[in-house]
Scaffold this active site. Structure first.
Site, PDB file in Angstrom:
ATOM      1  N   CYS A  14      -4.836   2.310  -3.674  1.00 44.74           N
ATOM      2  CA  CYS A  14      -3.259   2.901  -3.066  1.00 44.74           C
ATOM      3  C   CYS A  14      -2.293   2.124  -3.288  1.00 44.74           C
ATOM      4  CB  CYS A  14      -3.535   3.294  -1.673  1.00 44.74           C
ATOM      5  SG  CYS A  14      -4.792   4.658  -1.365  1.00 44.74           S
ATOM      6  N   HIS A  44       0.874  -1.218  -0.006  1.00 41.77           N
ATOM      7  CA  HIS A  44      -0.021   0.040  -0.137  1.00 41.77           C
ATOM      8  C   HIS A  44       1.024   1.313   0.091  1.00 41.77           C
ATOM      9  CE1 HIS A  44      -2.651   2.891   1.778  1.00 41.77           C
ATOM     10  NE2 HIS A  44      -3.771   2.249   1.361  1.00 41.77           N
ATOM     11  N   LYS A  56     -10.025  -0.810  10.492  1.00 39.01           N
ATOM     12  CA  LYS A  56     -10.008  -2.082   9.734  1.00 39.01           C
ATOM     13  C   LYS A  56     -10.351  -3.139  10.435  1.00 39.01           C
ATOM     14  CE  LYS A  56      -7.219  -0.221   6.308  1.00 39.01           C
ATOM     15  NZ  LYS A  56      -7.952   0.210   5.092  1.00 39.01           N
ATOM     16  N   GLN A 109      -4.466  -4.841   7.189  1.00 40.05           N
ATOM     17  CA  GLN A 109      -5.267  -6.035   6.817  1.00 40.05           C
ATOM     18  C   GLN A 109      -5.379  -7.128   7.709  1.00 40.05           C
ATOM     19  OE1 GLN A 109      -7.671  -5.281   4.755  1.00 40.05           O
ATOM     20  NE2 GLN A 109      -7.196  -3.306   3.937  1.00 40.05           N
ATOM     21  N   ASP A 156       3.383  -4.128   8.285  1.00 39.82           N
ATOM     22  CA  ASP A 156       2.118  -3.294   8.185  1.00 39.82           C
ATOM     23  C   ASP A 156       0.926  -4.309   8.281  1.00 39.82           C
ATOM     24  OD1 ASP A 156      -0.201  -2.420   6.774  1.00 39.82           O
ATOM     25  OD2 ASP A 156       0.622  -1.492   5.242  1.00 39.82           O
TER      26      ASP A 156
END
Ligand code: 7TS
Length: 407
Positions: free
Chosen positions: A363, A122, A225, A202, A199
């Site tokens: 993104c 992303h 999220k 998600q 990261d």
């Protein structure tokens, strides 16, 4: 097993009517909807608790501080951090990554040093590294992916070098759903003494997070999220690293003493939390964790995976539709393109059926380039979606074909 009707009742927005049709929300990778428990917590906070934290001795402020710090404890427990002060409140994944780029990496980077990322990141896990690379003369290296959308692991050894100062990669791709072999990647970097940032944006809604087991140096995520509020997230960092890092921003709450000659800083975690924080939403994040913790997570994830498999099989049957990214290990995110219909048109037409899907580059422009598409349509599921909703999605996609006169 859980009762899907009961689950859906927990999310008031799912009763919304859009364009005269029941809302079918399939953009969960962008943000998840909020359960009543989270909404009630936010309302309760402003009605009964609102005061600034860490500053006063009066009862209301003490109450706000207690709830705010209790939310930090909940996050610590949820992600299995060793120490509560390893949980830094930030605005979200984006801010967490910028913090690491500027506070951890920038002071140690020299011209020619390398930062390794992957081809499926992303922009939030690309641009902060580019900024710090420009500031220092460091170089960004990229671990490529194959046509299935999986990392080419054979290339890793060559890309992790004595110049690599950090390996930053996503747990799960937001655009194509690939679940990366996170533990293996971390161990590989550690074999060469290279620190890792995961990261986890998600990951929060799809996997159980255990930062001790992962043994990553940094982990970033956003509450929104994972069924929590927007505007709040967490940077997890190993204590010994966070302690050595300089503050990211200066201001109130992050200091011990201030004079015009010299300022000393507060201990962790406050050192990284300048200014009045997002108190209500931190507490709301805690409420989301409470909500998720009382559900049968295994059953939810099994059900969500069933939805994913069902949707994927059905989408594959549609002539002219091509799925982008078919990794062996995939979260409930499906990207696709259709011959003769731009993703934006697909998004607009299915919206008239009440179906909310994402149509964009997500993104992840370099990833789109890798697959030679400007954008994709993306459906992403939550455990509150249903098989009936997938049927409506399919009808809506047939509607797209009709509009464009496609076979
Ligand atoms: N990393 C990943 C893997 C993401 O999916 C996102 C947001 C971010 C970082 C940034 O998170 P933020 O909360 O700081 O914005 N992804 C998406 C998406 O897929 N659609 O909208 C936002």
């Amino acid at each position: 097993m859980f009762n899907i009707e009961n689950i859906r009742k927990d999310f008031p927005i799912l009763s919304e009517v859009i364009n005269g049709k029941p809302l079918i929300y399939l953009d969960n990778a962008a943000t998840t909807q909020k359960p009543q428990a989270v909404i009630d917590t936010l309302k309760h906070y402003y009605e009964h608790t609102n005061a600034n934290v860490h500053r006063s001795v009066y009862t209301l402020s003490e109450r706000a501080t207690k709830e705010y710090e209790a939310a930090r404890d909940k996050v610590q427990k949820y992600i299995h951090a060793t120490h509560r002060e390893e949980v830094i409140w930030v605005r979200g994944t984006t801010e967490a990554i910028n913090l690491v780029a500027q506070s951890f990496l920038r002071p140690q980077l020299k011209a020619g040093d390398e930062i390794l990322i992957t081809a499926m990141e992303h922009h939030a896990n690309i641009v902060p590294w580019q900024l710090v690379a420009e500031q220092t003369g460091a170089v960004i290296k990229v671990l490529p992916i194959n046509d299935q959308g999986e990392l080419i692991l054979d290339e890793l050894d060559n890309l992790l070098t004595s110049r690599t100062k950090l390996f930053a990669f996503t747990y799960i791709s937001n655009a194509i759903g690939t679940i990366n072999p996170v533990k293996w990647l971390i161990d590989k970097a550690h074999e060469k003494g290279i620190p890792v940032l995961v990261d986890g944006a998600q990951a929060l809604p799809h996997v159980k997070i255990n930062v001790q087991q992962l043994n990553c140096e940094f982990f970033a995520c956003s509450a929104h999220k994972g069924y929590g509020p927007t505007g709040i997230g967490v940077l997890y960092g190993k204590k010994e690293l966070l302690e050595k890092m300089p503050p990211y921003q200066g201001g109130g709450d992050m200091i011990r003493t201030v004079s015009f000659e010299k300022t000393t800083f507060a201990e962790l975690p406050l050192k990284f939390e300048a200014g009045t924080p997002n108190i209500a939403d931190a507490i709301g994040f805690g409420a989301a964790i409470d909500y998720l913790s009382q559900l049968d997570w295994k059953a939810l994830m099994h059900y969500e995976h069933e939805l994913f498999l069902m949707a994927k099989e059905a989408l594959k049957e549609i002539p002219g539709l091509r799925i982008i990214g078919e990794a062996k290990d995939q979260a409930s995110i499906i990207s696709f393109v259709m011959d003769g219909a731009h993703p934006h048109d697909i998004g607009t037409i299915v919206d008239s059926y009440g179906v909310a899907i994402r149509a964009s580059h997500h993104c992840a422009m370099p990833l789109m380039k890798r697959f030679c598409v400007p954008a994709t349509a993306r459906v992403s599921f939550s455990f509150y979606n249903t098989k009936e909703e997938i049927q409506v999605l399919l009808e809506a996609l047939h509607g797209v074909k009709k509009v464009f006169g496609l076979p």
